[in-house]
Design a protein around this motif. Structure first.
Motif, PDB file in Angstrom:
ATOM      1  N   GLY A 246       0.779  -1.228   0.000  1.00  0.00           N
ATOM      2  CA  GLY A 246       0.000   0.000   0.000  1.00  0.00           C
ATOM      3  C   GLY A 246       0.804   1.266   0.000  1.00  0.00           C
ATOM      4  O   GLY A 246       0.238   2.363  -0.109  1.00  0.00           O
ATOM      5  N   SER A 247       2.110   1.178   0.125  1.00  0.00           N
ATOM      6  CA  SER A 247       2.932   2.388   0.158  1.00  0.00           C
ATOM      7  C   SER A 247       2.951   3.110  -1.183  1.00  0.00           C
ATOM      8  O   SER A 247       2.908   2.483  -2.251  1.00  0.00           O
ATOM      9  CB  SER A 247       4.377   2.049   0.553  1.00  0.00           C
ATOM     10  OG  SER A 247       4.503   1.812   1.931  1.00  0.00           O
ATOM     11  N   ILE A 248       3.023   4.423  -1.117  1.00  0.00           N
ATOM     12  CA  ILE A 248       3.343   5.265  -2.267  1.00  0.00           C
ATOM     13  C   ILE A 248       4.712   5.865  -1.985  1.00  0.00           C
ATOM     14  O   ILE A 248       4.894   6.578  -0.995  1.00  0.00           O
ATOM     15  CB  ILE A 248       2.302   6.376  -2.483  1.00  0.00           C
ATOM     16  CG1 ILE A 248       0.935   5.770  -2.787  1.00  0.00           C
ATOM     17  CG2 ILE A 248       2.743   7.307  -3.617  1.00  0.00           C
ATOM     18  CD1 ILE A 248      -0.177   6.803  -2.930  1.00  0.00           C
ATOM     19  N   VAL A 249       5.673   5.556  -2.838  1.00  0.00           N
ATOM     20  CA  VAL A 249       7.048   6.003  -2.646  1.00  0.00           C
ATOM     21  C   VAL A 249       7.328   7.173  -3.587  1.00  0.00           C
ATOM     22  O   VAL A 249       7.018   7.111  -4.773  1.00  0.00           O
ATOM     23  CB  VAL A 249       8.043   4.858  -2.930  1.00  0.00           C
ATOM     24  CG1 VAL A 249       9.466   5.291  -2.606  1.00  0.00           C
ATOM     25  CG2 VAL A 249       7.666   3.599  -2.138  1.00  0.00           C
ATOM     26  N   ILE A 250       7.911   8.230  -3.053  1.00  0.00           N
ATOM     27  CA  ILE A 250       8.306   9.376  -3.871  1.00  0.00           C
ATOM     28  C   ILE A 250       9.823   9.392  -4.037  1.00  0.00           C
ATOM     29  O   ILE A 250      10.567   9.160  -3.083  1.00  0.00           O
ATOM     30  CB  ILE A 250       7.834  10.709  -3.238  1.00  0.00           C
ATOM     31  CG1 ILE A 250       8.165  11.903  -4.161  1.00  0.00           C
ATOM     32  CG2 ILE A 250       8.455  10.921  -1.869  1.00  0.00           C
ATOM     33  CD1 ILE A 250       7.640  13.233  -3.643  1.00  0.00           C
TER      34      ILE A 250
END
Length: 286
Positions: A246-250
């Motif tokens: 579920g992570s969104i990585v920038i």
């Protein structure tokens, strides 16, 4: 805010988010990478819903006072994939402007080599400096293109700043920051972008409503992968490994001399070996 995000944000103190001065198991990997030079003309698209005008948004929001400001907790802001989603979304910003218009080809080739999809948030100025590269990225089904603004500004209706970068100062300026690059991307892609991230990723709640009115979703993150392209390869490696389901990585794709590409080159195989799946935002968000 997750433990991983708190940890990484602590390392970011001093404004580093400004950043601009093995097969995957998703449908996107089934399509081969294009080898032909993409056409200069976008594929015709179906008619899109009408969006409000600048005057409409100024009339609607011009006198409202924001109550929320930041990187998360702002209504309308997406910092993670929907609950229960068992994949990770990698997102990369191309900020443009002075010191921010380079291209990290090593990073993109790393993603391609491992067939890892990603969402690329691209600023108007970066497109102007890298048009041929943009066309090739847009033609690659492994990636999707998203809106990173016209001038790369924090998104505020009251002039709030982030990391020393002055933000937009009114509802009208918010509209311009989103709609300017939206128009450019729509012409180049043949369809409007679905997602928006401001310069620095900061936003207030009124500005987020304007983004939504324009048919886009404001995307933040819960894992900072490269500290605004200031992390060493080892720091990038460690930060990216904190990503969970579920992570969104920038991270950033416009600083080839930074540690981003080398950090991802060692982190991605580790994540794939541990069973991680990767998706573009549109594979997970409605």
């Amino acid at each position: 805010m997750s433990v991983s995000r708190r940890t990484v944000l602590a390392v970011m103190a001093g404004g580093v988010l400004a950043g601009c001065g093995t097969a995957r198991n998703t449908a996107a990997s089934a399509s081969p990478r294009p080898t032909a030079t993409p056409s200069a003309e976008p594929t015709p698209s179906v008619a899109q819903p009408a969006v409000p005008t600048r005057a409409d948004e100024v009339a609607r929001y011009g006198r409202l006072t924001p109550t929320k400001w930041g990187l998360d907790g702002v209504p309308g802001m997406v910092s993670r994939l929907p609950a229960g989603h068992r994949a990770t979304a990698l997102t990369f910003d191309a900020c443009g402007g002075r010191g921010g218009s380079e291209y990290d080809s090593g990073l993109i080739e790393c993603l391609r080599a491992h067939k890892v999809p990603a969402t690329l948030f691209i600023n108007s100025r970066w497109i102007d400096e890298n048009r041929a590269t943009f066309d090739h990225l847009a033609a690659d089904p492994l990636f999707e293109i998203a809106n990173h603004g016209t001038r790369h500004l924090p998104l505020s209706v009251s002039g709030r700043s982030a990391y020393g970068i002055p933000g937009t100062r009114s509802a009208g300026e918010v509209y311009d920051e989103v709609a300017g690059n939206r128009e450019k991307l729509t012409k180049l892609l043949g369809h409007p972008p679905r997602y928006f991230r401001s310069g620095t990723a900061y936003c207030d709640d009124v500005a987020a409503r304007i983004v939504s009115d324009l048919g886009e979703r404001f995307i933040s993150f819960d894992v900072n992968g490269d500290g605004g392209a200031t992390f060493t390869p080892q720091q990038v490696h460690q930060a990216v490994l904190t990503a969970r389901h579920g992570s969104i990585v920038i991270s950033h794709m416009n600083h080839p001399r930074g540690g981003t590409a080398r950090g991802y080159a060692t982190a991605i195989p580790r994540l794939l070996e541990s069973g991680h799946q990767f998706v573009r935002l549109s594979d997970a968000l409605t």
